[in-house]
Design a protein around this motif. Structure first.
Motif, mmCIF file in Angstrom:
data_model
loop_
_atom_site.group_PDB
_atom_site.id
_atom_site.type_symbol
_atom_site.label_atom_id
_atom_site.label_comp_id
_atom_site.label_asym_id
_atom_site.label_seq_id
_atom_site.Cartn_x
_atom_site.Cartn_y
_atom_site.Cartn_z
ATOM 1 N N GLN A 1 8.005 -14.002 1.705
ATOM 2 C CA GLN A 1 7.427 -15.346 1.663
ATOM 3 C C GLN A 1 7.738 -16.043 2.983
ATOM 4 O O GLN A 1 8.890 -16.072 3.425
ATOM 5 N N ASP A 2 6.723 -16.635 3.592
ATOM 6 C CA ASP A 2 6.900 -17.236 4.913
ATOM 7 C C ASP A 2 7.934 -18.362 4.944
ATOM 8 O O ASP A 2 8.550 -18.610 5.966
ATOM 9 N N VAL A 3 8.175 -19.029 3.829
ATOM 10 C CA VAL A 3 9.144 -20.138 3.806
ATOM 11 C C VAL A 3 10.579 -19.655 4.028
ATOM 12 O O VAL A 3 11.476 -20.470 4.246
ATOM 13 N N ASP B 1 9.647 -18.300 8.545
ATOM 14 C CA ASP B 1 8.780 -18.945 9.531
ATOM 15 C C ASP B 1 8.877 -20.462 9.384
ATOM 16 O O ASP B 1 8.288 -21.057 8.481
ATOM 17 N N GLU C 1 7.685 -22.960 11.106
ATOM 18 C CA GLU C 1 6.437 -23.709 11.236
ATOM 19 C C GLU C 1 5.634 -23.688 9.932
ATOM 20 O O GLU C 1 5.164 -24.718 9.453
ATOM 21 N N LEU C 2 5.491 -22.513 9.337
ATOM 22 C CA LEU C 2 4.756 -22.421 8.075
ATOM 23 C C LEU C 2 5.510 -23.093 6.930
ATOM 24 O O LEU C 2 4.893 -23.672 6.031
ATOM 25 N N ALA C 3 6.836 -23.039 6.965
ATOM 26 C CA ALA C 3 7.628 -23.738 5.945
ATOM 27 C C ALA C 3 7.365 -25.242 6.031
ATOM 28 O O ALA C 3 7.183 -25.912 5.003
ATOM 29 N N ARG C 4 7.307 -25.780 7.256
ATOM 30 C CA ARG C 4 7.016 -27.217 7.435
ATOM 31 C C ARG C 4 5.611 -27.549 6.953
ATOM 32 O O ARG C 4 5.394 -28.582 6.334
ATOM 33 N N GLU C 5 4.648 -26.669 7.228
ATOM 34 C CA GLU C 5 3.281 -26.909 6.755
ATOM 35 C C GLU C 5 3.225 -26.988 5.234
ATOM 36 O O GLU C 5 2.365 -27.657 4.678
ATOM 37 N N LYS C 6 4.164 -26.298 4.573
ATOM 38 C CA LYS C 6 4.202 -26.308 3.105
ATOM 39 C C LYS C 6 5.104 -27.397 2.550
ATOM 40 O O LYS C 6 5.369 -27.439 1.354
ATOM 41 N N ILE D 1 13.007 -23.377 7.127
ATOM 42 C CA ILE D 1 13.109 -22.232 6.225
ATOM 43 C C ILE D 1 14.272 -22.480 5.270
ATOM 44 O O ILE D 1 15.151 -23.301 5.547
#
Length: 131
Positions: free
Chosen positions: A30-32, A35, A37-42, A47
């Motif tokens: 899971q990207d969270v 990653d 950046e992707l965790a922030r997007e979510k 992370i």
């Protein structure tokens, strides 16, 4: 060992490496968990540690404190506040019951700067005279 005994606490530095390595070791891609950046997007500020890493750390804590002959029988945990990089998790435990066969139950709490990260109960077999 008897009910009411407290286990010495364990401080664990929550690093990016620990979070990512735990996720990889448990095949949690899971990207969270790797990653930022992707965790922030979510919606997460960074992370965060996965439950499988936390589960392993809880098991390690109890067996390290009760000795090399201790055998995990059951680990039942519930997550609370996330473990983010740069924080420290402090694990603590209290023996809540000991059976005649040496099986013990330990209540475990892991806290970080945000509050309780993990709470749970660990059932562990400890041969007589080993702990």
């Amino acid at each position: 060992m008897k009910a009411g005994d407290e286990l010495a606490p364990l401080e664990i530095a929550v690093t990016r490496t620990l979070i990512v390595a735990g996720a990889i070791a448990s095949r949690d891609y899971q990207d969270v968990h790797h990653d930022a950046e992707l965790a922030r997007e979510k919606g997460s500020p960074d992370i965060f540690m996965n439950i499988l890493t936390t589960n392993g750390l809880v098991g390690r804590y109890v067996t390290d404190r009760l000795g090399p002959s201790a055998v995990l029988r059951r680990v039942a945990i519930r997550l609370g506040a996330p473990n983010y990089p740069g924080d420290t998790m402090v694990l603590s435990g209290t023996v809540t019951a000991v059976a005649d066969d040496g099986t013990a139950e330990v209540a475990v709490v892991g806290s970080n700067g945000l509050g309780r990260h993990v709470t749970g109960t660990v059932t562990v077999g400890v041969p007589q005279g080993a702990a």
